[in-house]
Design a protein around this motif. Structure first.
Motif, PDB file in Angstrom:
ATOM      1  N   SER A 167      71.743 -58.477  33.565  1.00 34.27           N
ATOM      2  CA  SER A 167      70.317 -58.388  33.870  1.00 34.27           C
ATOM      3  C   SER A 167      69.526 -58.243  32.577  1.00 34.27           C
ATOM      4  N   SER A 168      68.590 -59.146  32.345  1.00 34.27           N
ATOM      5  CA  SER A 168      67.780 -59.072  31.126  1.00 34.27           C
ATOM      6  C   SER A 168      66.914 -57.824  31.125  1.00 34.27           C
ATOM      7  N   ARG A 169      66.587 -57.313  32.310  1.00 33.92           N
ATOM      8  CA  ARG A 169      65.786 -56.091  32.365  1.00 33.92           C
ATOM      9  C   ARG A 169      66.600 -54.879  31.930  1.00 33.92           C
ATOM     10  N   PHE A 170      67.917 -54.948  32.089  1.00 33.89           N
ATOM     11  CA  PHE A 170      68.777 -53.856  31.649  1.00 33.89           C
ATOM     12  C   PHE A 170      69.013 -53.916  30.150  1.00 33.89           C
ATOM     13  N   THR A 171      69.294 -55.104  29.633  1.00 28.12           N
ATOM     14  CA  THR A 171      69.620 -55.236  28.215  1.00 28.12           C
ATOM     15  C   THR A 171      68.380 -55.183  27.335  1.00 28.12           C
ATOM     16  N   GLY A 172      67.242 -55.699  27.851  1.00 22.29           N
ATOM     17  CA  GLY A 172      66.028 -55.713  27.060  1.00 22.29           C
ATOM     18  C   GLY A 172      66.167 -56.622  25.851  1.00 22.29           C
ATOM     19  N   LEU A 179      68.471 -50.833  17.366  1.00 24.63           N
ATOM     20  CA  LEU A 179      69.902 -50.939  17.059  1.00 24.63           C
ATOM     21  C   LEU A 179      70.347 -49.799  16.146  1.00 24.63           C
ATOM     22  N   HIS A 180      69.541 -49.456  15.175  1.00 26.95           N
ATOM     23  CA  HIS A 180      69.905 -48.356  14.282  1.00 26.95           C
ATOM     24  C   HIS A 180      69.887 -47.013  15.016  1.00 26.95           C
ATOM     25  N   LEU A 181      68.993 -46.860  15.979  1.00 28.70           N
ATOM     26  CA  LEU A 181      68.973 -45.627  16.766  1.00 28.70           C
ATOM     27  C   LEU A 181      70.244 -45.502  17.606  1.00 28.70           C
ATOM     28  N   THR A 182      70.660 -46.614  18.205  1.00 27.64           N
ATOM     29  CA  THR A 182      71.891 -46.561  19.005  1.00 27.64           C
ATOM     30  C   THR A 182      73.108 -46.318  18.116  1.00 27.64           C
ATOM     31  N   LEU A 183      73.063 -46.849  16.900  1.00 26.97           N
ATOM     32  CA  LEU A 183      74.168 -46.609  15.968  1.00 26.97           C
ATOM     33  C   LEU A 183      74.277 -45.121  15.661  1.00 26.97           C
ATOM     34  N   ASP A 184      73.133 -44.468  15.449  1.00 29.31           N
ATOM     35  CA  ASP A 184      73.132 -43.024  15.202  1.00 29.31           C
ATOM     36  C   ASP A 184      73.704 -42.262  16.397  1.00 29.31           C
ATOM     37  N   GLU A 185      73.345 -42.718  17.600  1.00 27.47           N
ATOM     38  CA  GLU A 185      73.826 -42.047  18.806  1.00 27.47           C
ATOM     39  C   GLU A 185      75.334 -42.211  18.964  1.00 27.47           C
ATOM     40  N   HIS A 186      75.845 -43.383  18.624  1.00 29.72           N
ATOM     41  CA  HIS A 186      77.292 -43.589  18.685  1.00 29.72           C
ATOM     42  C   HIS A 186      78.022 -42.750  17.634  1.00 29.72           C
ATOM     43  N   ALA A 212      68.928 -44.326  25.584  1.00 23.84           N
ATOM     44  CA  ALA A 212      68.911 -45.761  25.295  1.00 23.84           C
ATOM     45  C   ALA A 212      68.266 -46.533  26.441  1.00 23.84           C
ATOM     46  N   TRP A 213      68.530 -46.104  27.679  1.00 19.98           N
ATOM     47  CA  TRP A 213      67.893 -46.770  28.823  1.00 19.98           C
ATOM     48  C   TRP A 213      66.387 -46.515  28.829  1.00 19.98           C
ATOM     49  N   GLU A 214      65.969 -45.314  28.490  1.00 17.30           N
ATOM     50  CA  GLU A 214      64.537 -45.017  28.422  1.00 17.30           C
ATOM     51  C   GLU A 214      63.847 -45.914  27.398  1.00 17.30           C
ATOM     52  N   ARG A 215      64.533 -46.200  26.304  1.00 17.83           N
ATOM     53  CA  ARG A 215      63.935 -47.085  25.286  1.00 17.83           C
ATOM     54  C   ARG A 215      63.794 -48.505  25.806  1.00 17.83           C
TER      55      ARG A 215
END
Length: 225
Positions: A167-172, A179-186, A212-215
């Protein structure tokens, strides 16, 4: 079969309603009654209808639906106008993956840690390529799931996640900052598991998935009160 599932999931046919007879469905879809009978049987196996000999086929309430069946889940996601299904999916996924991150921290070994570190390093290496980064991101989550040893939770989560990714609405459309924010979270998840801190691993994974979903969540589709 997919058309019947969609008609039920979208509310075109309401719970308690009877499906048209085999003869009418055969005429509507231009197939034999044997094909209709087999299709209805498959829909029944998914919990969407109940077939009673001599009384016809009745649509069941959503509480009986097998919502992690790939066809049912696809229909739910594809027609998720208010994003309520994707919101719920995120809640379930966050809970399951947090518990698996906790287990991974408890079960850590040198070999497992290297596998997780390798997955994270691939994320770093592909940060400038969205598609490659997303694949590395997926690999990271799958390594955590494997390390947890919880095959049931991993299987359910993979079904949910793989379908949502369609779903494009899920992936955005994540930008470089996202991407850098998700990298920090991982990295927070990785470090908690490496340190053998189950509480921190649980919290880091849960926070990552929900934040990440909120973003990514489209602002034009507000949640229902």
């Amino acid at each position: 079969m997919q058309d019947l599932v969609t008609a039920i999931v979208t509310g075109e046919v309401q719970p308690g309603d009877a499906l048209p007879t085999e003869a009418l469905l055969s005429q509507q879809f231009g197939v034999s009654r044997t094909v209709i009978r087999e299709s209805v049987k498959r829909v029944e196996e998914k919990g969407l209808v109940t077939v009673v000999q001599g009384r016809g086929t009745t649509v069941n309430p959503p509480s009986t639906w097998n919502v992690i069946d790939p066809v049912v889940l696809s229909a739910l996601v594809d027609h998720d106008d208010d994003l309520g299904v994707l919101d719920d999916l995120t809640v379930v996924r966050a809970s399951l993956e947090a518990s698996m991150a906790r287990a991974a921290a408890e079960r850590r070994t040198e070999q497992r840690q290297q596998e997780l570190r390798d997955a994270y390093d691939r994320m770093i290496a592909t940060i400038d390529d969205v598609d490659a980064y997303n694949e590395a991101d997926l690999d990271f989550h799958f390594v955590v799931m494997e390390q947890s040893g919880n095959r049931l939770a991993a299987s359910i989560t993979q079904i949910l996640f793989q379908r949502a990714r369609g779903s494009s609405r899920f992936t955005g459309t994540p930008d470089a900052e996202a991407l850098h924010l998700t990298l920090d979270e991982h990295r927070a998840v990785l470090e908690a598991i490496e340190q053998g801190d189950p509480d921190a691993a649980d919290r880091a994974m849960h926070d990552h998935i929900t934040i990440a979903w909120e973003r990514r969540r489209p602002a034009r589709a507000p949640r229902e009160p």
